[in-house]
Design a protein around this motif. Structure first.
Motif, PDB file in Angstrom:
ATOM      1  N   PHE A  58     -18.291 -10.276  -7.156  1.00  0.00           N
ATOM      2  CA  PHE A  58     -17.426  -9.143  -7.524  1.00  0.00           C
ATOM      3  C   PHE A  58     -17.139  -8.263  -6.316  1.00  0.00           C
ATOM      4  N   TRP A  59     -18.184  -7.910  -5.554  1.00  0.00           N
ATOM      5  CA  TRP A  59     -17.961  -7.019  -4.409  1.00  0.00           C
ATOM      6  C   TRP A  59     -17.233  -7.734  -3.274  1.00  0.00           C
ATOM      7  N   LEU A  60     -17.394  -9.032  -3.155  1.00  0.00           N
ATOM      8  CA  LEU A  60     -16.593  -9.787  -2.189  1.00  0.00           C
ATOM      9  C   LEU A  60     -15.115  -9.758  -2.583  1.00  0.00           C
ATOM     10  N   LEU A  61     -14.856  -9.868  -3.883  1.00  0.00           N
ATOM     11  CA  LEU A  61     -13.472  -9.790  -4.360  1.00  0.00           C
ATOM     12  C   LEU A  61     -12.885  -8.414  -4.072  1.00  0.00           C
ATOM     13  N   VAL A  62     -13.677  -7.366  -4.259  1.00  0.00           N
ATOM     14  CA  VAL A  62     -13.238  -6.009  -3.931  1.00  0.00           C
ATOM     15  C   VAL A  62     -12.883  -5.912  -2.454  1.00  0.00           C
ATOM     16  N   ALA A  63     -13.735  -6.460  -1.595  1.00  0.00           N
ATOM     17  CA  ALA A  63     -13.489  -6.395  -0.149  1.00  0.00           C
ATOM     18  C   ALA A  63     -12.206  -7.121   0.218  1.00  0.00           C
ATOM     19  N   VAL A  64     -11.959  -8.283  -0.378  1.00  0.00           N
ATOM     20  CA  VAL A  64     -10.750  -9.060  -0.061  1.00  0.00           C
ATOM     21  C   VAL A  64      -9.503  -8.336  -0.552  1.00  0.00           C
ATOM     22  N   CYS A  65      -9.504  -7.903  -1.797  1.00  0.00           N
ATOM     23  CA  CYS A  65      -8.291  -7.316  -2.395  1.00  0.00           C
ATOM     24  C   CYS A  65      -7.959  -5.932  -1.847  1.00  0.00           C
ATOM     25  N   GLU A  66      -8.964  -5.157  -1.509  1.00  0.00           N
ATOM     26  CA  GLU A  66      -8.720  -3.758  -1.159  1.00  0.00           C
ATOM     27  C   GLU A  66      -8.840  -3.468   0.331  1.00  0.00           C
ATOM     28  N   ARG A  67      -9.428  -4.397   1.109  1.00  0.00           N
ATOM     29  CA  ARG A  67      -9.593  -4.129   2.530  1.00  0.00           C
ATOM     30  C   ARG A  67      -8.993  -5.216   3.411  1.00  0.00           C
ATOM     31  N   MET A  68      -9.369  -6.460   3.134  1.00  0.00           N
ATOM     32  CA  MET A  68      -9.030  -7.532   4.058  1.00  0.00           C
ATOM     33  C   MET A  68      -7.620  -8.069   3.846  1.00  0.00           C
ATOM     34  N   LEU A  69      -7.118  -7.993   2.615  1.00  0.00           N
ATOM     35  CA  LEU A  69      -5.734  -8.395   2.330  1.00  0.00           C
ATOM     36  C   LEU A  69      -5.032  -7.238   1.622  1.00  0.00           C
ATOM     37  N   PRO A  70      -4.776  -6.151   2.328  1.00  0.00           N
ATOM     38  CA  PRO A  70      -4.178  -4.969   1.675  1.00  0.00           C
ATOM     39  C   PRO A  70      -2.794  -5.270   1.130  1.00  0.00           C
ATOM     40  N   ASP A  71      -2.528  -4.798  -0.077  1.00  0.00           N
ATOM     41  CA  ASP A  71      -1.215  -4.904  -0.721  1.00  0.00           C
ATOM     42  C   ASP A  71      -0.824  -6.341  -1.034  1.00  0.00           C
ATOM     43  N   TYR A  72      -1.778  -7.266  -1.019  1.00  0.00           N
ATOM     44  CA  TYR A  72      -1.466  -8.644  -1.388  1.00  0.00           C
ATOM     45  C   TYR A  72      -1.364  -8.807  -2.904  1.00  0.00           C
ATOM     46  N   PHE A  73      -2.333  -8.225  -3.598  1.00  0.00           N
ATOM     47  CA  PHE A  73      -2.455  -8.484  -5.020  1.00  0.00           C
ATOM     48  C   PHE A  73      -1.917  -7.295  -5.817  1.00  0.00           C
ATOM     49  N   ASN A  74      -0.604  -7.152  -5.797  1.00  0.00           N
ATOM     50  CA  ASN A  74       0.032  -6.142  -6.635  1.00  0.00           C
ATOM     51  C   ASN A  74       1.333  -6.712  -7.184  1.00  0.00           C
ATOM     52  N   HIS A  75       2.107  -5.869  -7.830  1.00  0.00           N
ATOM     53  CA  HIS A  75       3.271  -6.355  -8.576  1.00  0.00           C
ATOM     54  C   HIS A  75       4.245  -7.134  -7.691  1.00  0.00           C
ATOM     55  N   ARG A  76       4.499  -6.643  -6.495  1.00  0.00           N
ATOM     56  CA  ARG A  76       5.509  -7.284  -5.629  1.00  0.00           C
ATOM     57  C   ARG A  76       4.906  -8.056  -4.462  1.00  0.00           C
ATOM     58  N   VAL A  77       3.572  -8.136  -4.397  1.00  0.00           N
ATOM     59  CA  VAL A  77       2.861  -8.789  -3.288  1.00  0.00           C
ATOM     60  C   VAL A  77       3.500  -8.450  -1.937  1.00  0.00           C
ATOM     61  N   ILE A  78       3.714  -7.161  -1.713  1.00  0.00           N
ATOM     62  CA  ILE A  78       4.357  -6.710  -0.478  1.00  0.00           C
ATOM     63  C   ILE A  78       3.567  -7.161   0.745  1.00  0.00           C
ATOM     64  N   GLY A  79       2.228  -7.033   0.689  1.00  0.00           N
ATOM     65  CA  GLY A  79       1.412  -7.398   1.841  1.00  0.00           C
ATOM     66  C   GLY A  79       1.598  -8.848   2.231  1.00  0.00           C
ATOM     67  N   ALA A  80       1.628  -9.748   1.240  1.00  0.00           N
ATOM     68  CA  ALA A  80       1.812 -11.170   1.535  1.00  0.00           C
ATOM     69  C   ALA A  80       3.193 -11.428   2.119  1.00  0.00           C
ATOM     70  N   GLN A  81       4.201 -10.752   1.609  1.00  0.00           N
ATOM     71  CA  GLN A  81       5.552 -10.948   2.142  1.00  0.00           C
ATOM     72  C   GLN A  81       5.665 -10.420   3.573  1.00  0.00           C
ATOM     73  N   VAL A  82       5.001  -9.307   3.846  1.00  0.00           N
ATOM     74  CA  VAL A  82       5.004  -8.772   5.207  1.00  0.00           C
ATOM     75  C   VAL A  82       4.362  -9.780   6.155  1.00  0.00           C
ATOM     76  N   ASP A  83       3.228 -10.341   5.749  1.00  0.00           N
ATOM     77  CA  ASP A  83       2.554 -11.307   6.613  1.00  0.00           C
ATOM     78  C   ASP A  83       3.365 -12.592   6.760  1.00  0.00           C
ATOM     79  N   GLN A  84       4.135 -12.946   5.748  1.00  0.00           N
ATOM     80  CA  GLN A  84       5.033 -14.106   5.895  1.00  0.00           C
ATOM     81  C   GLN A  84       6.095 -13.828   6.944  1.00  0.00           C
ATOM     82  N   SER A  85       6.615 -12.608   6.941  1.00  0.00           N
ATOM     83  CA  SER A  85       7.609 -12.231   7.945  1.00  0.00           C
ATOM     84  C   SER A  85       6.995 -12.195   9.342  1.00  0.00           C
ATOM     85  N   VAL A  86       5.750 -11.704   9.435  1.00  0.00           N
ATOM     86  CA  VAL A  86       5.038 -11.727  10.719  1.00  0.00           C
ATOM     87  C   VAL A  86       4.822 -13.168  11.162  1.00  0.00           C
ATOM     88  N   PHE A  87       4.457 -14.032  10.230  1.00  0.00           N
ATOM     89  CA  PHE A  87       4.217 -15.445  10.529  1.00  0.00           C
ATOM     90  C   PHE A  87       5.483 -16.097  11.098  1.00  0.00           C
TER      91      PHE A  87
END
Length: 1156
Positions: free
Chosen positions: A629-658
């Motif tokens: 559970f606490w590892l999941l908290v660390a991933v979702c809230e610190r290590m992959l910021p804004d990845y796991f939300n309605h629009r997955v903005i963080g993942a899209q930003v990293d795709q653009s960086v990629f």
């Protein structure tokens, strides 16, 4: 340094100076005798002359001159005198050393030399250069004053000019300002750049021409450093329709960083609701200063570099050296201190990093200051280790602040001391200086035990299902293809290497993190240590120890609750690693359900997103349930910021960086695949699931190892390595589908030779029926290649790229929203698409301006990305009134605002005080393109409830009797024929109305008065104003007579509900029609217009429309074509000024109008 241009008189200057270098416009000279061997006497003579003739040059042995071709006058830029010709010149700057004067020279060459060639007039060149130097002086002064933490006088002057030039409301706070050039084509305009919390503004007054630019940050689609024909380094601002280049900054790096920060902060605040609530800094834009922005940038880098919680605030960054026992020397670097951490990063990237949670710290002590150990401090931690820092500036204040925060952390999160075997020694143990470490190990790391967050007594009382006590791999052991002895030997070798490393570098969260540990991680963490090392690398172990009982309480609170999120979780439970035996039975499924449901309960803003189930199932394999559970908290809230939300903005930003990294590192592949977005769509799952869904599990967990140690950098570099390994095939691929097949097959054949378990395929294993064997790639080799070839990306570079691409991604979402809204609206209206495009921009800007300058309102009521596209932007009544005044063709002078209020009430169907774009445009479409009957119907509806209310500020007419006397004879040609025509028109309209829609309520006398008033106001300043007034007077008289007839008929009980029948009942024959007969007689019955009986006097829409059709001038007025383009152009120019005027003059108390 630069000096204010000053005219100086000096003759025979040529004998005193020697030219060092020159260009077509500038000459750099050295004072004769300075720096010459054996020229001591010459130098003294020149110095004496300088002292006598010009004291300002006494300490300035170097100068730069402006040389205008064709002119005999040379203007010194860096302190000095004339080269030749006239003895009049301007002293602009001083240079005490060759290095200093060369800095001035380099700046002039890079920023001004090519610019001057565009001027035709030599006087313009001189004016431009002198103006630029003056601006640089002002900028240097303001920068120095700002450093003193006092409000600089220059800034106050700039603020006054900013307010006067742009007339913004007081709420538009100026952040900073710079002197620069704005390029208009090939011509530079020297002026001042003002950066405020919501806008980028530029002002120039040059050669009698004034230029003003206002660019909202939310309109900026791209912000980049580039080069143009004349300059090698400029800042380019790209909006929807234009590109603007700015150059010749004193410090372009600083300006660009501030711009980037302001754009990022504003876009997050106004366009990204999901991040808005998580960052308190975004909620107080009026508090933003230049210093705050710099601190914010440093804070974000700090959190990203050490992967710390979003709430962590940086307090100090201090240069220092740390004693590193493994290298037996002090390592130079920087100390970072925050709310709950002391961190260290070596100057050499990757050499040594340390993370010390204050919860692990026992004491912080100052040591004796010596020549070998200057300003040292010792930080002792619970695992009986100590860290020595030296060369700390301002040590006293630093230690004092650390001790205060250490005390606070221990008070908030009490720690457990090492327990003695004897219960009798408990009291002594509590006073022991040795803390029980949350990550303490014995000499053999395999015996490591984590602190339980719940006591056995608490668990006995807990009625909810017990969290699974151990990792699922310990329960569901799988036998691999290798022999048990071979498997154990490989694991034992790795464990031995790690244990050796722990002895030398530390075994807790406070371990020294060096290049050596990175190599061990790249080889793959031993299965028995994997979960515990993930906890240490992510610092989830600190969260676990700081929140005893937290997870158990969440499980209990969320147990049995049913909602949309839990339904989604249930659907995905059996899709999570279905090939693994741990998730083929209820034990693993139940643990996965509890962790996902508990996290959704903890963080409802994220709730549950697809791909979280795959990640969590892997965490459960290697960590206990609560640890997972606490590892999941660390991933979702610190290590992959804004990845796991309605629009997955963080993942899209990293795709653009990629995509940008692909262009940089794999240019041939980028050139072949013109549209890299196809690759980005393929690689999205790589980032969302950390390769777990597209690579065999035993290989993918090695990727997760690297991710927990190096963060997102590991995923970027591995993605590049995968593309490079397949570059040749990808370049020969014909379409995106073939590229997907190539990558899928490659990833499915990545094996882990060291894995003790059997191979477990990925979810998306393609080509399982290959006829030919496909080459196998070892995951360790792939990871090693990724570090060697693409491991040079620093955290700072990645964060900069994220900031850059976040602007593009958010604007991309805005463009998508706009296109979808317009696609829905275009078929339903007659307004041209290009005009609708501009109307949407005006509508959105009206919303934005209220966000800029009005008191904060609940953002959920405004821009909400989770709502349907058409409902994301909505405006309130005040914003609608501004737009109505700007773009509506029905302008009624002072009456316009009242008409706008009624229109808003009419269109606000759901009574939520907000209006969508579709309703706004539909209304405008009727006004501009509707038939006459549609326009009259809209006007009619605007003067009956719900548009017209009892509290309408213009509805309280003092007239309690008819608006106009109906006793006047009405002569309209042949009365008999006109009567027949009018009655027939009413009947036809009534029948047509019955076929189409429900009948509108009739209009009372009070409502009719307001209707007439609106018509009178609309005709004001029309070219046919007099004819229209005469026509409406005629029609009004007619309608009043019709209303009287209805009133009399109603009182005698012979009135029918239908309009045509009403006239027939009151006039059985034309000769007896009471509408036109006996018009010379005034009603004698005082009850004809009773004060409280206005409801009895009514006219219908059909009456009004039929009456208006009798007057050709009125028909022409409502049917004449209207051009919306001129209104739109005017609105774009005046939208800001109208809002600013309203903000500077608050609305006055409502006035009752006593006359028409």
């Amino acid at each position: 340094m630069w000096l204010k241009p000053e005219e100086v008189l000096l003759k025979n200057a040529l004998k005193l100076w020697v030219t060092q270098k020159s260009s077509c416009y500038f000459v750099l000279q050295r004072r004769r005798g300075h720096g010459e061997g054996g020229g001591r006497l010459t130098g003294r003579l020149v110095g004496a002359l300088d002292a006598v003739l010009d004291s300002s040059a006494r300490v300035a042995p170097f100068r730069i001159l402006l040389q205008v071709p064709g002119s005999q006058v040379y203007s010194p830029i860096a302190c000095g005198e004339l080269l030749n010709g006239s003895d009049i010149y301007w002293a602009i700057a001083t240079g005490a050393t060759l290095e200093e004067i060369n800095q001035h020279w380099d700046w002039l060459e890079q920023n001004l030399l090519h610019t001057l060639s565009v001027f035709d007039n030599k006087d313009d060149i001189a004016s431009f250069v002198k103006g630029k130097v003056k601006a640089l002086i002002a900028e240097e002064t303001s920068s120095r004053l700002a450093e003193q933490e006092e409000e600089p006088e220059k800034f106050r002057e700039a603020l006054v000019k900013f307010e006067a030039r742009f007339n913004f409301p007081e709420a538009e706070k100026l952040v900073t300002y710079y002197s620069c050039c704005c390029w208009k084509g090939r011509v530079p305009r020297q002026g001042w750049l003002y950066l405020s919390i919501n806008h980028l503004c530029f002002y120039s007054f040059f050669l009698g021409k004034e230029l003003k630019l206002v660019i909202p940050w939310v309109d900026i689609q791209k912000l980049e450093r580039t080069a143009n024909v004349f300059l090698t380094d400029t800042i380019r601002i790209t909006t929807q329709n234009k590109e603007r280049d700015f150059s010749t900054f004193l410090n372009l790096d600083e300006v660009f960083k501030i711009m980037e920060q302001l754009a990022d902060v504003t876009l997050r605040r106004l366009l990204d609701n999901e991040v808005f609530d998580l960052d308190p800094d975004l909620q107080e834009p009026s508090q933003i200063t230049k210093r705050d922005l710099e601190a914010r940038a440093q804070n974000e880098f700090f959190r990203a570099f050490f992967r710390l919680p979003r709430k962590e605030r940086l307090h100090a960054v201090v240069d220092c050296s740390l004693w590193t026992p493994f290298s037996r020397c002090h390592t130079v670097g920087r100390m970072f201190t925050s709310d709950s951490y002391i961190c260290f990063a070596s100057r050499e990237d990757g050499c040594c990093n340390v993370v010390l949670p204050l919860r692990e710290v026992v004491s912080i002590e100052k040591m004796e200051d010596t020549s070998l150990l200057p300003n040292p401090i010792i930080v002792s931690i619970r695992s009986k280790m100590a860290f020595q820092f030296i060369e700390l500036k301002d040590r006293e204040n630093l230690v004092e602040g650390l001790l205060v925060r250490l005390k606070q952390v221990h008070a908030n999160h009490p720690v457990h001391y090492d327990s003695s075997p004897s219960d009798d020694d408990d009291d002594d143990d509590m006073t022991s200086p040795v803390f029980y470490s949350t990550s303490m190990c014995s000499d053999k790391f395999g015996d490591l035990e984590m602190v339980s967050s719940q006591s056995s007594e608490e668990r006995e009382k807990d009625k909810s299902p017990l969290p699974h006590p151990e990792p699922l791999t310990a329960v569901f052991q799988q036998s691999g293809s290798q022999s048990p002895d071979s498997r154990l030997s490989r694991e034992q070798i790795k464990i031995s290497l790690w244990n050796d490393h722990f002895v030398e570098y530390g075994r807790t969260v406070c371990m020294f993190r060096t290049e050596k540990i990175r190599k061990l991680v790249a080889m793959g963490i031993p299965e028995s240590l994997r979960g515990r090392l993930w906890l240490l690398f992510s610092d989830a172990v600190t969260d676990l120890a700081s929140h005893p009982g937290y997870y158990g309480n969440l499980v209990e609170q969320s147990l049995g609750r049913c909602c949309l999120v839990t339904e989604e979780i249930e659907r995905d439970l059996h899709r999570s690693l279905p090939e693994h035996p741990a998730f083929q039975n209820e034990t693993g499924i139940a643990a996965l359900r509890r962790v996902l449901t508990a996290y959704a309960h903890r963080n409802p803003k994220i709730g549950y997103c697809q791909s979280m189930n795959i990640l969590t199932s892997v965490l459960l394999l290697y960590a206990k349930e609560e640890e997972a559970f606490w590892l999941l908290v660390a991933v979702c809230e610190r290590m992959l910021p804004d990845y796991f939300n309605h629009r997955v903005i963080g993942a899209q930003v990293d795709q653009s960086v990629f995509e940008e990294l692909i262009r940089e590192h794999l240019p041939e592949l980028a050139e072949h695949m013109n549209d890299l977005s196809a690759l980005a769509s393929i690689s999205l799952s790589w980032f969302l699931t950390l390769f777990l869904s597209i690579m065999p599990l035993e290989s993918a967990v090695n990727v997760v190892d690297c991710f927990f140690y190096d963060g997102i950098k590991a995923i970027f570099q591995l993605g590049l390595a995968v593309l490079e390994a397949n570059a040749e095939e990808l370049c020969s691929s014909k379409d995106d589908g073939q590229a997907l097949m190539i990558l899928s097959r490659f990833l499915d054949h990545i094996k882990n030779e060291d894995s003790p378990g059997p191979p477990i395929g990925s979810h998306h294993a393609f080509f399982s029926d290959d006829q030919e064997p496909y080459p196998v790639t070892d995951i360790a080799d792939l990871i090693r290649d990724s570090y060697e070839k693409f491991g040079n990306q620093s955290v700072e570079q990645i964060e900069h790229l994220r900031c850059k691409h976040r602007i593009r991604v958010l604007q991309g979402h805005e463009d998508t929203t706009k296109q979808n809204v317009l696609r829905v609206v275009i078929p339903e209206v007659s307004i041209l698409p290009e005009d609708l495009d501009e109307l949407y921009d005006l509508f959105k800007r009206a919303h934005m301006m209220s966000c800029y300058w009005e008191h904060p309102k609940p953002m959920a009521l405004r821009h909400d990305p989770s709502r349907p596209y058409a409902e994301q932007y909505r405006i309130d009544a005040r914003q609608f009134a501004h737009l109505f005044q700007l773009v509506s063709p029905w302008t009624c002078g002072v009456h316009t605002e009242i008409l706008a209020e009624r229109t808003f009430r009419l269109l606000d169907d759901n009574m939520d005080q907000l209006m969508e774009f579709k309703a706004f445009v539909s209304c405008l479409d009727v006004m501009y393109n509707g038939e006459m009957n549609e326009k009259i119907k809209l006007l009619y509806r605007l003067h009956i409830p719900p548009a017209l209310t009892e509290n309408d500020r213009d509805s309280q007419s003092p007239l309690k009797n008819p608006l106009l006397s109906t006793s006047r004879p009405l002569v309209l040609g042949d009365t008999i024929d006109y009567q027949k025509q009018l009655k027939q028109m009413i009947k036809d309209l009534a029948k047509e109305k019955d076929k189409t829609e429900k009948e509108l309520p009739k209009m009372s006398q009070r409502e009719f008065i307001q209707f007439c008033k609106t018509l009178y106001s609309m005709f004001h300043e029309d070219p046919e104003e007099n004819e229209l007034y005469q026509a409406i007077a005629t029609v009004t008289t007619l309608l009043l007579q019709i209303g009287e007839v209805g009133q009399r008929s109603s009182s005698s009980g012979s009135c029918s509900q239908e309009c045509g029948e009403e006239l027939q009942a009151s006039a059985p024959s034309p000769e007896q029609d009471s509408v036109f007969a006996e018009t010379g007689k005034t009603p004698q019955d005082p009850r004809a217009f009773p004060e409280a009986g206005e409801g009895d006097w009514t006219v219908s829409l059909e009456h009004i429309l039929a009456s208006l059709l009798t007057e050709q001038s009125l028909v022409n007025f409502f049917e004449k074509p209207l051009n919306i383009k001129s209104k739109l152009e005017n609105a774009k120019l005046n939208q800001y000024s109208l809002k600013a005027l309203e903000m500077s003059h608050p609305p006055q108390p409502e006035l009752k109008l006593n006359n028409l």
